[in-house]
Scaffold this active site. Structure first.
Site, mmCIF file in Angstrom:
data_model
loop_
_atom_site.group_PDB
_atom_site.id
_atom_site.type_symbol
_atom_site.label_atom_id
_atom_site.label_comp_id
_atom_site.label_asym_id
_atom_site.label_seq_id
_atom_site.Cartn_x
_atom_site.Cartn_y
_atom_site.Cartn_z
ATOM 1 N N CYS A 1 0.833 -1.210 0.000
ATOM 2 C CA CYS A 1 0.000 0.000 0.000
ATOM 3 C C CYS A 1 0.862 1.252 0.000
ATOM 4 O O CYS A 1 2.000 1.240 0.478
ATOM 5 C CB CYS A 1 -0.899 0.037 1.238
ATOM 6 S SG CYS A 1 -2.073 -1.314 1.375
ATOM 7 N N ASP A 2 0.290 2.319 -0.509
ATOM 8 C CA ASP A 2 0.945 3.620 -0.426
ATOM 9 C C ASP A 2 -0.140 4.689 -0.390
ATOM 10 O O ASP A 2 -1.141 4.587 -1.109
ATOM 11 C CB ASP A 2 1.867 3.859 -1.624
ATOM 12 C CG ASP A 2 2.707 5.111 -1.443
ATOM 13 O OD1 ASP A 2 3.458 5.181 -0.449
ATOM 14 O OD2 ASP A 2 2.604 6.021 -2.282
ATOM 15 N N THR A 3 0.050 5.687 0.459
ATOM 16 C CA THR A 3 -0.968 6.727 0.639
ATOM 17 C C THR A 3 -0.355 8.117 0.510
ATOM 18 O O THR A 3 0.721 8.383 1.044
ATOM 19 C CB THR A 3 -1.634 6.594 2.023
ATOM 20 O OG1 THR A 3 -2.280 5.320 2.118
ATOM 21 C CG2 THR A 3 -2.674 7.688 2.239
ATOM 22 N N GLY B 1 -2.942 3.632 -3.001
ATOM 23 C CA GLY B 1 -2.721 2.589 -3.991
ATOM 24 C C GLY B 1 -2.616 1.266 -3.265
ATOM 25 O O GLY B 1 -2.025 1.190 -2.182
#
Length: 440
Positions: free
Chosen positions: A66-68, A103
């Site tokens: 994940c990436d924020t 993502g």
């Protein structure tokens, strides 16, 4: 084996609360900063980069990366570098709406399948003062959070509303994770469904005049209320004033005797925030608990006004607003923790998270229904339901003079102007032009 390629405490907590077994293997991939691309593309790229880096270290398993990022007016906000950066960041984000992009990449290592997707949520915050930000940072570290705040904790009190997935703002968009798992054909999807829907049922709610989807029986709701009440009475001073408590009990029991959920034993207690003794507020918990702040008892100086406030809080319980809010936000497993009480080692975390979720306020629909029902219960109990209007006007005047605070009545009970209008409609009173505009 499910593998989370992240150190994020929030993401670990979400997976744990869903009842999933997983292993944490943080990715060492270097993130792309995304200064020259749209944040949606950046988070998808980084999520896949992280997942692939971990997938390359194992032979079997399903990896979640994940990436924020937070985006506002063309500027990207990640995690703050230090407290000064966090302060500047939160000040800017509170000034206007912003979007949070996450993502999510899921890789089935053995079958060499990978799926990448994105979740977008629009966030509307209260405009924060320097003092509010400083007080928030005294309790919560902003350095591990994109944008410098947490919606699932105290930061949730600053959120006016969101458009999109709540869990996305927490750190892991659960519904999008379901989609990704389904696309790679993971059998874990069945586990998600079993965890979420096991033991659920629908029942007719007299108060809200609707068919409600409920995870728990009244008995378990009461158990949750017992758990939450312990958390409240641990954090706040319980006021033992015989005269004030007798007044509260007498009026509260009259309201409870005419409400739409008479099967509950209602408990009315006075509490005080020793750090902010002039706090005016009231809160209801699942299962029949109603807490009234000491200062509110003074402001609601007539029995009619206090009855109107209690009518509103009892209405939230009768319509099961708090339990429905908790199950919508936290799902089956965290409520199981509350139902189990202190026997469960995760009790303290679950109780605090649930209590903050309730304090962060109900939806406009719930507040307006509680006003309608509250006016009805107040009248049935023999009090003047119009006293809610005079009480709200008192608070409106008080609100203009007092310093900003996270747990004020106006923060935890929003939509005041609309509530006045709806209460007047319920009472058959004339509605003025001011009742149709936002003059909170």
């Amino acid at each position: 084996m499910l593998i989370l390629a992240s150190r994020s405490k929030a993401r670990k907590r979400i997976l744990k609360d869903l009842g999933l077994k997983f292993k944490v293997m943080p990715s060492s991939a270097e993130e792309h900063k995304g200064l020259d691309t749209h944040p949606a593309r950046t988070v998808k790229y980084n999520a896949l980069l992280k997942a692939r880096q971990v997938a390359g270290r194992i032979k079997d398993g399903i990896v979640i990366g994940c990436d924020t990022l937070v985006w506002q007016n063309g500027r990207v906000f990640g995690k703050p570098k230090d407290l000064k950066d966090a302060r500047t960041m939160l000040k800017k984000l509170s000034a206007s709406p912003h979007r949070l992009y996450t993502g999510i990449a899921v890789i089935d290592v053995k079958r060499r399948k990978e799926v990448v997707d994105i979740e977008e949520t629009k966030i509307f915050m209260e405009r924060l003062s320097d003092r509010e930000i400083s007080n928030y940072f005294k309790r919560v570290s902003p350095l591990d959070k994109a944008g410098g705040f947490d919606i699932q904790g105290l930061g949730g009190l600053f959120i006016k509303r969101i458009e999109g997935c709540y869990f996305n703002v927490v750190g892991l968009p659960v519904s999008k994770l379901f989609v990704c798992l389904k696309k790679i054909g993971a059998s874990l999807l069945m586990l998600f469904c079993a965890v979420t829907f096991y033991g659920c049922s629908t029942e007719y709610n007299i108060a809200s005049n609707s068919q409600d989807w409920m995870m728990y029986s009244t008995e378990k709701e009461v158990a949750m209320g017992d758990s939450l009440s312990k958390q409240v009475e641990k954090e706040y001073k319980v006021v033992h004033d015989p005269e004030a408590n007798e007044r509260l009990r007498r009026i509260g029991e009259k309201i409870a005797s005419v409400c739409d959920r008479k099967e509950l034993l209602y408990r009315f207690r006075i509490i005080e925030d020793e750090k902010e003794k002039d706090m005016v507020n009231a809160v209801s918990l699942p299962g029949g608990y109603v807490y009234v702040y000491k200062e509110l008892m003074k402001v609601a100086d007539s029995d009619d006004e206090l009855a109107a406030v209690l009518g509103h809080e009892v209405a939230h319980i009768a319509a099961r607003h708090s339990i429905k809010r908790l199950q919508a936000i936290w799902g089956y497993n965290i409520l199981s923790v509350l139902a189990a009480g202190t026997r469960n080692p995760d009790f303290a975390h679950g109780a605090q998270a649930a209590y903050l979720s309730i304090l962060s306020g109900y939806s406009q629909e719930d507040e307006l229904l509680a006003d309608k029902l509250g006016a009805r219960y107040t009248r049935r109990a023999g009090y003047d339901p119009g006293a809610m209007l005079s009480f709200l006007e008192k608070l409106r005047k008080r609100h203009k003079k007092e310093k900003p605070r996270a747990l004020s009545y106006f923060k935890t009970h929003p939509f005041i102007s609309e509530r006045i209008k709806v209460t007047k409609e319920e009472l058959g009173e004339k509605i003025s032009f001011e009742d149709f505009i936002n003059i909170n």
